[in-house]
Motif scaffolding. Structure first.
Motif, PDB file in Angstrom:
ATOM      1  N   ARG A  25      44.544 -22.749  24.625  1.00 41.21           N
ATOM      2  CA  ARG A  25      44.708 -21.663  23.529  1.00 41.21           C
ATOM      3  C   ARG A  25      44.397 -22.328  22.154  1.00 41.21           C
ATOM      4  NH1 ARG A  25      49.550 -17.607  23.365  1.00 41.21           N
ATOM      5  NH2 ARG A  25      50.606 -19.534  22.983  1.00 41.21           N
ATOM      6  N   PRO A  26      45.010 -23.413  21.765  1.00 41.65           N
ATOM      7  CA  PRO A  26      44.874 -23.741  20.441  1.00 41.65           C
ATOM      8  C   PRO A  26      43.526 -24.522  20.413  1.00 41.65           C
ATOM      9  CG  PRO A  26      46.942 -24.484  21.243  1.00 41.65           C
ATOM     10  CD  PRO A  26      46.483 -23.969  22.435  1.00 41.65           C
ATOM     11  N   ILE A  27      43.078 -24.903  21.271  1.00 45.79           N
ATOM     12  CA  ILE A  27      41.632 -25.461  21.364  1.00 45.79           C
ATOM     13  C   ILE A  27      40.555 -24.499  21.024  1.00 45.79           C
ATOM     14  CG2 ILE A  27      39.962 -26.942  22.398  1.00 45.79           C
ATOM     15  CD1 ILE A  27      42.159 -28.357  24.140  1.00 45.79           C
ATOM     16  N   LEU A  28      40.562 -23.592  21.876  1.00 42.56           N
ATOM     17  CA  LEU A  28      39.750 -22.333  21.634  1.00 42.56           C
ATOM     18  C   LEU A  28      39.922 -21.649  20.287  1.00 42.56           C
ATOM     19  CD1 LEU A  28      40.105 -20.532  25.163  1.00 42.56           C
ATOM     20  CD2 LEU A  28      38.221 -21.734  24.414  1.00 42.56           C
ATOM     21  N   ALA A  29      41.123 -21.629  19.848  1.00 41.19           N
ATOM     22  CA  ALA A  29      41.103 -21.082  18.582  1.00 41.19           C
ATOM     23  C   ALA A  29      40.665 -21.758  17.539  1.00 41.19           C
ATOM     24  CB  ALA A  29      42.797 -20.672  18.108  1.00 41.19           C
ATOM     25  N   LEU A  30      40.733 -22.968  17.630  1.00 45.53           N
ATOM     26  CA  LEU A  30      39.963 -24.125  16.532  1.00 45.53           C
ATOM     27  C   LEU A  30      38.493 -23.820  16.671  1.00 45.53           C
ATOM     28  CD1 LEU A  30      40.558 -26.057  14.309  1.00 45.53           C
ATOM     29  CD2 LEU A  30      40.590 -27.759  16.091  1.00 45.53           C
ATOM     30  N   TYR A  31      38.009 -23.932  17.801  1.00 40.78           N
ATOM     31  CA  TYR A  31      36.647 -23.956  18.058  1.00 40.78           C
ATOM     32  C   TYR A  31      35.965 -22.772  17.440  1.00 40.78           C
ATOM     33  CZ  TYR A  31      32.198 -24.138  20.566  1.00 40.78           C
ATOM     34  OH  TYR A  31      30.712 -23.858  21.089  1.00 40.78           O
ATOM     35  N   LEU A  32      36.728 -21.519  17.566  1.00 44.72           N
ATOM     36  CA  LEU A  32      36.011 -20.296  17.464  1.00 44.72           C
ATOM     37  C   LEU A  32      36.512 -19.653  16.160  1.00 44.72           C
ATOM     38  CD1 LEU A  32      36.223 -18.758  21.118  1.00 44.72           C
ATOM     39  CD2 LEU A  32      34.150 -19.475  19.938  1.00 44.72           C
ATOM     40  N   LYS A  33      36.982 -20.438  15.168  1.00 40.93           N
ATOM     41  CA  LYS A  33      37.440 -20.074  14.047  1.00 40.93           C
ATOM     42  C   LYS A  33      36.321 -19.471  13.037  1.00 40.93           C
ATOM     43  CE  LYS A  33      40.274 -21.632   9.815  1.00 40.93           C
ATOM     44  NZ  LYS A  33      40.911 -22.529   9.468  1.00 40.93           N
ATOM     45  N   GLY A  34      36.449 -18.461  12.446  1.00 36.98           N
ATOM     46  CA  GLY A  34      35.342 -17.854  11.644  1.00 36.98           C
ATOM     47  C   GLY A  34      35.950 -16.532  10.903  1.00 36.98           C
ATOM     48  N   SER A  35      35.053 -15.535  10.738  1.00 38.92           N
ATOM     49  CA  SER A  35      35.512 -14.377   9.791  1.00 38.92           C
ATOM     50  C   SER A  35      34.980 -13.332  10.383  1.00 38.92           C
ATOM     51  CB  SER A  35      34.974 -14.625   8.339  1.00 38.92           C
ATOM     52  OG  SER A  35      33.430 -14.593   8.336  1.00 38.92           O
ATOM     53  N   ARG A  36      34.213 -12.878  11.493  1.00 35.49           N
ATOM     54  CA  ARG A  36      33.580 -11.787  11.902  1.00 35.49           C
ATOM     55  C   ARG A  36      34.779 -10.707  12.597  1.00 35.49           C
ATOM     56  NH1 ARG A  36      29.267 -10.958  16.447  1.00 35.49           N
ATOM     57  NH2 ARG A  36      28.974  -8.769  16.365  1.00 35.49           N
ATOM     58  N   PHE A  37      35.779 -11.289  13.364  1.00 33.99           N
ATOM     59  CA  PHE A  37      36.566 -10.465  13.950  1.00 33.99           C
ATOM     60  C   PHE A  37      37.994 -11.018  13.772  1.00 33.99           C
ATOM     61  CE2 PHE A  37      33.079 -10.398  17.066  1.00 33.99           C
ATOM     62  CZ  PHE A  37      32.659  -9.255  16.969  1.00 33.99           C
ATOM     63  N   THR A  38      39.116  -9.955  13.518  1.00 32.42           N
ATOM     64  CA  THR A  38      40.319 -10.457  13.421  1.00 32.42           C
ATOM     65  C   THR A  38      41.535  -9.842  14.277  1.00 32.42           C
ATOM     66  OG1 THR A  38      39.960 -10.400  10.828  1.00 32.42           O
ATOM     67  CG2 THR A  38      42.225 -10.072  11.561  1.00 32.42           C
ATOM     68  N   PRO A  40      44.776  -8.570  14.690  1.00 32.71           N
ATOM     69  CA  PRO A  40      45.787  -8.060  13.721  1.00 32.71           C
ATOM     70  C   PRO A  40      47.177  -8.407  14.304  1.00 32.71           C
ATOM     71  CG  PRO A  40      45.190  -6.410  15.364  1.00 32.71           C
ATOM     72  CD  PRO A  40      44.426  -7.640  15.552  1.00 32.71           C
ATOM     73  N   ILE A  41      47.411  -8.941  15.441  1.00 32.37           N
ATOM     74  CA  ILE A  41      48.981  -9.524  15.718  1.00 32.37           C
ATOM     75  C   ILE A  41      49.133 -10.742  14.755  1.00 32.37           C
ATOM     76  CG2 ILE A  41      50.052 -10.291  17.624  1.00 32.37           C
ATOM     77  CD1 ILE A  41      48.162  -8.669  19.567  1.00 32.37           C
ATOM     78  N   ASP A  42      48.202 -11.523  14.898  1.00 31.46           N
ATOM     79  CA  ASP A  42      48.643 -12.982  14.150  1.00 31.46           C
ATOM     80  C   ASP A  42      47.965 -13.085  12.664  1.00 31.46           C
ATOM     81  OD1 ASP A  42      46.066 -13.692  14.962  1.00 31.46           O
ATOM     82  OD2 ASP A  42      46.908 -15.382  15.779  1.00 31.46           O
ATOM     83  N   GLY A  43      46.965 -12.223  12.725  1.00 25.32           N
ATOM     84  CA  GLY A  43      46.207 -12.183  11.254  1.00 25.32           C
ATOM     85  C   GLY A  43      45.006 -13.382  11.182  1.00 25.32           C
ATOM     86  N   LYS A  44      44.809 -13.912  12.404  1.00 20.95           N
ATOM     87  CA  LYS A  44      43.725 -15.068  12.248  1.00 20.95           C
ATOM     88  C   LYS A  44      42.355 -14.547  12.685  1.00 20.95           C
ATOM     89  CE  LYS A  44      46.775 -18.833  13.547  1.00 20.95           C
ATOM     90  NZ  LYS A  44      47.214 -19.641  14.421  1.00 20.95           N
ATOM     91  N   SER A  45      41.253 -14.870  12.170  1.00 19.80           N
ATOM     92  CA  SER A  45      40.015 -14.506  12.135  1.00 19.80           C
ATOM     93  C   SER A  45      39.029 -15.510  12.981  1.00 19.80           C
ATOM     94  CB  SER A  45      39.415 -14.184  10.842  1.00 19.80           C
ATOM     95  OG  SER A  45      39.930 -13.094  10.421  1.00 19.80           O
ATOM     96  N   PHE A  46      38.198 -14.996  13.783  1.00 24.74           N
ATOM     97  CA  PHE A  46      37.054 -15.892  14.384  1.00 24.74           C
ATOM     98  C   PHE A  46      35.556 -15.407  14.605  1.00 24.74           C
ATOM     99  CE2 PHE A  46      41.432 -15.524  16.018  1.00 24.74           C
ATOM    100  CZ  PHE A  46      41.724 -16.865  16.220  1.00 24.74           C
ATOM    101  N   ARG A  47      34.684 -16.148  14.522  1.00 25.41           N
ATOM    102  CA  ARG A  47      33.173 -15.720  14.728  1.00 25.41           C
ATOM    103  C   ARG A  47      33.210 -15.039  15.927  1.00 25.41           C
ATOM    104  NH1 ARG A  47      32.653 -21.193  16.168  1.00 25.41           N
ATOM    105  NH2 ARG A  47      31.679 -21.625  18.203  1.00 25.41           N
ATOM    106  N   GLU A  48      33.806 -15.057  16.987  1.00 27.58           N
ATOM    107  CA  GLU A  48      33.634 -14.350  18.193  1.00 27.58           C
ATOM    108  C   GLU A  48      35.069 -14.365  19.103  1.00 27.58           C
ATOM    109  OE1 GLU A  48      31.175 -15.932  21.376  1.00 27.58           O
ATOM    110  OE2 GLU A  48      30.677 -17.308  19.887  1.00 27.58           O
ATOM    111  N   PHE A  49      35.301 -13.469  19.678  1.00 23.90           N
ATOM    112  CA  PHE A  49      36.251 -13.346  20.698  1.00 23.90           C
ATOM    113  C   PHE A  49      35.670 -13.633  22.295  1.00 23.90           C
ATOM    114  CE2 PHE A  49      39.551 -10.162  18.805  1.00 23.90           C
ATOM    115  CZ  PHE A  49      39.646 -11.061  17.754  1.00 23.90           C
ATOM    116  N   LEU A  50      36.362 -14.125  22.937  1.00 21.28           N
ATOM    117  CA  LEU A  50      36.056 -14.501  24.323  1.00 21.28           C
ATOM    118  C   LEU A  50      35.951 -13.332  25.459  1.00 21.28           C
ATOM    119  CD1 LEU A  50      38.819 -17.283  24.606  1.00 21.28           C
ATOM    120  CD2 LEU A  50      36.386 -17.686  24.361  1.00 21.28           C
ATOM    121  N   PRO A  51      34.972 -13.794  26.106  1.00 23.22           N
ATOM    122  CA  PRO A  51      34.813 -12.498  27.243  1.00 23.22           C
ATOM    123  C   PRO A  51      35.787 -12.314  28.445  1.00 23.22           C
ATOM    124  CG  PRO A  51      33.525 -14.438  28.115  1.00 23.22           C
ATOM    125  CD  PRO A  51      34.277 -14.758  26.588  1.00 23.22           C
TER     126      PRO A  51
END
Length: 257
Positions: A25-38, A40-51
């Motif tokens: 999980r921490p590796i994926l979160a760092l790799y996909l960090k961005g601003s498109r999707f958020t 709401p549980i932890d407030g972190k944003s990512f360029r994409e979520f996973l399938p």
């Protein structure tokens, strides 16, 4: 990535997946960090979520940070904005605790929080939902989400949920549901794992619930509110949080008298 995640879900037992996810999980979160999707549980944003999906995979639904799906994020928003779950003392029982919630609920000082499941490594109490080792009228809140579709005798499971809930208590019993179906579909003759995944959406599901799910809960004794919480959210929130528009949260209450 789509085929990799599908293969992992269908070959690795769930208890092992839970343990492995803490490393990945921490590796994926760092790799996909961005601003498109958020999330709401932890407030972190990512360029994409996973399938995610056992048969047909949905794109941009699995949060890299909390591993929440659409239903988890919707429930979090509902509990946070519409209830006193995070502020008032509650005795809570949580079936098959989701990783997205487990540590957060455990840290809530207002919650007397117990988890249960037959197999999950996160369960405090190993128990059969059809024969629970808890006294009548014990819990203020019972969370039992995406469990009943696995249980052959879901009527008995519902009776047990009703029994252990305090009068006036609240239960949330989310299930995968086809709202286009008026009645629930079951077929015990389908035993092949791939065919069950194709028909039921997951190899270990035993039914597809229809609209009659709510009335079945009512027949047990619950008062049921069919909450379409996405109708209270803006289109931008639904998109940003990657929610399933129109998903119903079954909010159930045990009558006080």
């Amino acid at each position: 990535m789509k085929s990799i995640f599908k293969s992992i879900l269908n070959t690795i037992p769930r208890p092992i997946l839970i343990r492995l996810s803490y490393v990945v999980r921490p590796i994926l979160a760092l790799y996909l960090k961005g601003s498109r999707f958020t999330d709401p549980i932890d407030g972190k944003s990512f360029r994409e979520f996973l399938p995610y999906g056992y048969a047909t995979q949905r794109q941009n639904v699995l949060s890299p940070s909390t591993l929440s799906l659409e239903r988890h994020r919707l429930l979090w928003l509902y509990l946070n904005r519409e209830t006193d779950f995070f502020s008032t003392p509650k005795k809570v029982l949580h079936f098959a605790p989701e990783q997205a919630f487990y540590k957060r609920f455990r840290k809530q000082v207002n919650l007397d929080y117990t988890t249960t499941d037959l197999e999950s490594p996160l369960a405090d109490v190993k128990a059969d939902i059809c024969n629970l080792p808890f006294n009548d009228n014990t819990f203020d809140i019972v969370l039992c989400n995406h469990v009943l579709e696995h249980i052959p005798n879901d009527t008995q499971a519902m009776k047990e949920l009703y029994r252990i809930l305090k009068p006036g208590g609240m239960g949330i019993f989310q299930i995968p549901q086809d709202l286009n179906r008026s009645t629930t579909f079951e077929d015990n003759s389908i035993t092949d794992r791939k065919e069950r995944a194709r028909v039921f959406g997951q190899y270990d599901h035993v039914r597809i619930y229809g609209r009659d799910y709510f009335d079945k809960l009512r027949s047990i004794g619950f008062t049921v509110e069919e909450v379409d919480y996405t109708s209270k959210l803006s289109p931008r929130e639904i998109e940003r949080y990657c929610l399933a528009k129109g998903e119903i949260i079954p909010v159930c209450f045990k009558p006080s008298t």
